[in-house]
Design an enzyme around this catalytic site. Structure first.
Site, mmCIF file in Angstrom:
data_model
loop_
_atom_site.group_PDB
_atom_site.id
_atom_site.type_symbol
_atom_site.label_atom_id
_atom_site.label_comp_id
_atom_site.label_asym_id
_atom_site.label_seq_id
_atom_site.Cartn_x
_atom_site.Cartn_y
_atom_site.Cartn_z
ATOM 1 N N GLU A 19 0.882 -1.177 0.000
ATOM 2 C CA GLU A 19 0.000 0.000 0.000
ATOM 3 C C GLU A 19 0.913 1.217 0.000
ATOM 4 O O GLU A 19 1.444 1.607 1.041
ATOM 5 C CB GLU A 19 -0.890 -0.007 1.253
ATOM 6 C CG GLU A 19 -1.905 -1.148 1.283
ATOM 7 C CD GLU A 19 -3.118 -0.883 0.398
ATOM 8 O OE1 GLU A 19 -3.364 0.286 0.053
ATOM 9 O OE2 GLU A 19 -3.810 -1.845 0.047
ATOM 10 N N CYS A 35 -2.230 9.579 2.750
ATOM 11 C CA CYS A 35 -1.764 8.981 1.483
ATOM 12 C C CYS A 35 -2.702 9.307 0.324
ATOM 13 O O CYS A 35 -2.258 9.427 -0.808
ATOM 14 C CB CYS A 35 -1.615 7.482 1.643
ATOM 15 S SG CYS A 35 -3.110 6.679 2.215
HETATM 16 P P1 NAD Z 1 8.113 4.603 5.074
HETATM 17 O O1 NAD Z 1 8.175 3.825 3.810
HETATM 18 O O2 NAD Z 1 9.255 5.483 5.425
HETATM 19 O O3 NAD Z 1 7.950 3.611 6.323
HETATM 20 C C1 NAD Z 1 6.978 2.596 6.378
HETATM 21 C C2 NAD Z 1 7.469 1.443 7.213
HETATM 22 O O4 NAD Z 1 8.665 0.914 6.651
HETATM 23 C C3 NAD Z 1 7.802 1.805 8.650
HETATM 24 O O5 NAD Z 1 7.270 0.800 9.504
HETATM 25 C C4 NAD Z 1 9.321 1.806 8.700
HETATM 26 O O6 NAD Z 1 9.837 1.393 9.925
HETATM 27 C C5 NAD Z 1 9.694 0.830 7.615
HETATM 28 N N1 NAD Z 1 10.962 1.178 6.962
HETATM 29 C C6 NAD Z 1 11.420 2.433 6.691
HETATM 30 N N2 NAD Z 1 12.604 2.368 6.025
HETATM 31 C C7 NAD Z 1 12.894 1.049 5.910
HETATM 32 C C8 NAD Z 1 13.990 0.326 5.327
HETATM 33 N N3 NAD Z 1 15.026 0.952 4.761
HETATM 34 N N4 NAD Z 1 13.953 -1.024 5.359
HETATM 35 C C9 NAD Z 1 12.909 -1.674 5.925
HETATM 36 N N5 NAD Z 1 11.867 -1.035 6.515
HETATM 37 C C10 NAD Z 1 11.846 0.300 6.496
HETATM 38 O O7 NAD Z 1 6.732 5.386 5.009
HETATM 39 P P2 NAD Z 1 6.097 6.410 6.055
HETATM 40 O O8 NAD Z 1 6.931 7.635 6.126
HETATM 41 O O9 NAD Z 1 5.775 5.708 7.331
HETATM 42 O O10 NAD Z 1 4.700 6.746 5.334
HETATM 43 C C11 NAD Z 1 4.613 7.686 4.308
HETATM 44 C C12 NAD Z 1 4.423 7.018 2.966
HETATM 45 O O11 NAD Z 1 3.485 5.986 3.050
HETATM 46 C C13 NAD Z 1 3.855 7.978 1.917
HETATM 47 O O12 NAD Z 1 4.457 7.721 0.682
HETATM 48 C C14 NAD Z 1 2.387 7.612 1.870
HETATM 49 O O13 NAD Z 1 1.730 7.945 0.674
HETATM 50 C C15 NAD Z 1 2.450 6.146 2.083
HETATM 51 N N6 NAD Z 1 1.194 5.673 2.638
HETATM 52 C C16 NAD Z 1 0.412 4.861 1.892
HETATM 53 C C17 NAD Z 1 -0.801 4.436 2.393
HETATM 54 C C18 NAD Z 1 -1.711 3.531 1.630
HETATM 55 O O14 NAD Z 1 -2.656 3.036 2.233
HETATM 56 N N7 NAD Z 1 -1.490 3.268 0.376
HETATM 57 C C19 NAD Z 1 -1.197 4.851 3.661
HETATM 58 C C20 NAD Z 1 -0.363 5.680 4.379
HETATM 59 C C21 NAD Z 1 0.836 6.086 3.872
#
Ligand code: NAD
Length: 453
Positions: free
Chosen positions: A209, A243
């Site tokens: 997602e 998002c």
């Molecule tokens: P992110 O990708 O930075 O982090 C998401 C998760 O991934 C966290 O639990 C984090 O600990 C983990 N993570 C981060 N870096 C990592 C790595 N290098 N290796 C492994 N795991 C890692 O995203 P965010 O800042 O939490 O959220 C923002 C993004 O999420 C935006 O792009 C937003 O559009 C998207 N989003 C999508 C939805 C949806 O339902 N489609 C909902 C909310 C947010």
């Protein structure tokens, strides 16, 4: 206990078959519901500490969602889990065909911080409903909500069934080395690719997602008052850290001035002040700095002020924006709305088609041809005509992205299916066996088979 041992325990527990019983699933869904209700205040306090999200917004966009999900599965579990009879083709007569929804087994849910309860617990609820064991790794960026969820679940659920694992990148990297039956990830496209690669090592299926730049288009055929009111609400909800928030606005040139005035009016009316308990703050200093740098001072139509200490950014509208502006090169994920005008609706659609497929798209118009062109020509995860964001609150609609905005979907029956395997079973009668398919073959048998097939 080490996380690999928790997973081993969960694998052993899944093998006992207990999670497949509908009564068992219901018992834990009900338990989670009562835990959420009895800990409601603790949940509000934690999210307020993380990024100043109000009780009102937390209830309407998180707690009510989770409670609604639980209600949905409690109500529909029997019919969702029931083997589905399908018709049987001629060559398999006399036979019966059924599809069994079986739980996949051991699930990993990785959450994002922006709707920390909803985005972490909704998939967990669907995984439980579908009969799985689950490890949840919430986002460490919203630390207090992560701890709140871990307290609620780890103190009340057997760790061999559902467990919350606190941690950041290192912990997630360690988790990704383990073999799960499905990984459900919510977050950025960049990290989504890391998850997908790691999952491929174990041939683990994924739901991703992700995000992207979601357009909102307003034409001269729209009800402009309604459009302005709904766009302001959807864009500045959660301070734009949504998002599916409209990322940028495409507006028909002839109504631009009038429409921008209306946006200004509603921003003022909704009172998003720095000290307002109603207006969410930016999650952390890093995002605050990133957003402040995206505000091109020359293009401010409204807003533009900020307060670093309070991590407050005023709802901001940038006019005369351009596709080449830095703000148009990345997902904004904050309370800044760039506005690009268009002369011709088709050109606006073409411009959107040039971009990566967004998670959401919105159109405001009352013109049927414009609506048809929007739904038929653009590809996007989901969206609305004459509204924003609200499509995800209808659990009869699948929620998920397409292309760069994600893989797979969930909500309602789609969530149940995301955590189930559709097992196909054909049961044959043991009488009435024609010899036609068995060797030795002959021209005569072939001509009969040609008639049958
Ligand atoms: P992110 O990708 O930075 O982090 C998401 C998760 O991934 C966290 O639990 C984090 O600990 C983990 N993570 C981060 N870096 C990592 C790595 N290098 N290796 C492994 N795991 C890692 O995203 P965010 O800042 O939490 O959220 C923002 C993004 O999420 C935006 O792009 C937003 O559009 C998207 N989003 C999508 C939805 C949806 O339902 N489609 C909902 C909310 C947010």
């Amino acid at each position: 206990m080490e996380i690999q041992n928790i997973l081993l325990e969960q694998k052993e527990f899944f093998k006992t078959q207990q999670t497949k019983s509908l009564a068992f699933r219901k018992m834990y869904l009900e338990k989670l519901r009562s835990l959420i209700i009895s800990n409601e205040n603790m949940l509000y306090e934690a999210i307020y500490k993380d990024f100043g999200k109000s009780k009102f917004d937390t209830f309407t966009t998180e707690i009510s969602f989770i409670l609604n999900d639980i209600e949905y599965y409690l109500k529909h579990l029997k019919s969702l889990a029931k083997p589905q009879k399908v018709s049987t083709n001629l060559v398999n007569q006399l036979g019966k065909s059924k599809i069994y929804s079986e739980p996949l087994g051991n699930i990993l849910v990785i959450g994002a911080w922006n709707y920390p309860y909803q985005l972490s617990l909704s998939p967990v609820i669907a995984a439980i409903a579908a009969g799985n064991c689950c490890i949840l790794k919430p986002s460490e960026v919203a630390e207090n909500t992560m701890k709140a969820m871990s307290r609620i679940i780890n103190e009340n659920f057997p760790s061999a069934y559902v467990y919350v694992y606190e941690g950041g990148i290192d912990e997630t990297t360690a988790l990704l080395k383990l073999k799960f039956d499905k990984i459900f990830f919510t977050g950025s496209t960049k990290v989504g690719k890391i998850i997908y690669k790691a999952a491929a090592e174990h041939l683990t299926p994924v739901v991703l997602e992700l995000g992207g730049k979601s357009p909102v288009i307003v034409t001269k055929n729209a009800n402009l008052e309604i459009a302005a009111k709904r766009i302001v609400w959807g864009k500045f909800l959660n301070a734009g850290q949504t998002c599916v928030a409209p990322d940028y606005l495409l507006i028909e040139e002839t109504i631009q001035e009038q429409f921008l005035e209306m946006l200004r009016k509603y921003i003022k009316e909704f009172q998003y002040s720095p000290d307002s308990e109603q207006y969410t703050k930016i999650i952390n200093p890093r995002n605050f700095q990133r957003l402040v740098h995206l505000i091109d001072k020359e293009k401010i139509y409204f807003g533009g002020s900020s307060d670093e200490e309070k991590r407050y950014i005023e709802p901001t509208i940038l006019h005369n924006s351009d596709w080449n502006d830095p703000i148009m090169q990345e997902e904004i994920f904050g309370p800044i709305l760039p506005v690009i005008s268009f002369k011709n609706y088709n050109m606006a659609l073409n411009a959107v088609l040039e971009q990566e497929k967004p998670l959401a798209a919105y159109l405001f118009t009352n013109n049927t041809e414009e609506k048809d062109n929007f739904t038929q020509r653009l590809s996007f995860g989901g969206g609305c005509i004459n509204d924003v964001v609200m499509h995800l609150s209808n659990d009869n609609l699948p929620f998920g992205g397409v292309g760069n905005s994600g893989i797979g979907n969930y909500h309602g029956k789609f969530g149940f299916e995301a955590f189930s395997h559709q097992k196909a079973v054909l049961e044959k009668a043991t009488w009435g066996e024609p010899n036609i398919k068995y060797p030795p073959y002959s021209e005569k048998k072939l001509s009969w088979i040609k008639k049958f097939l």
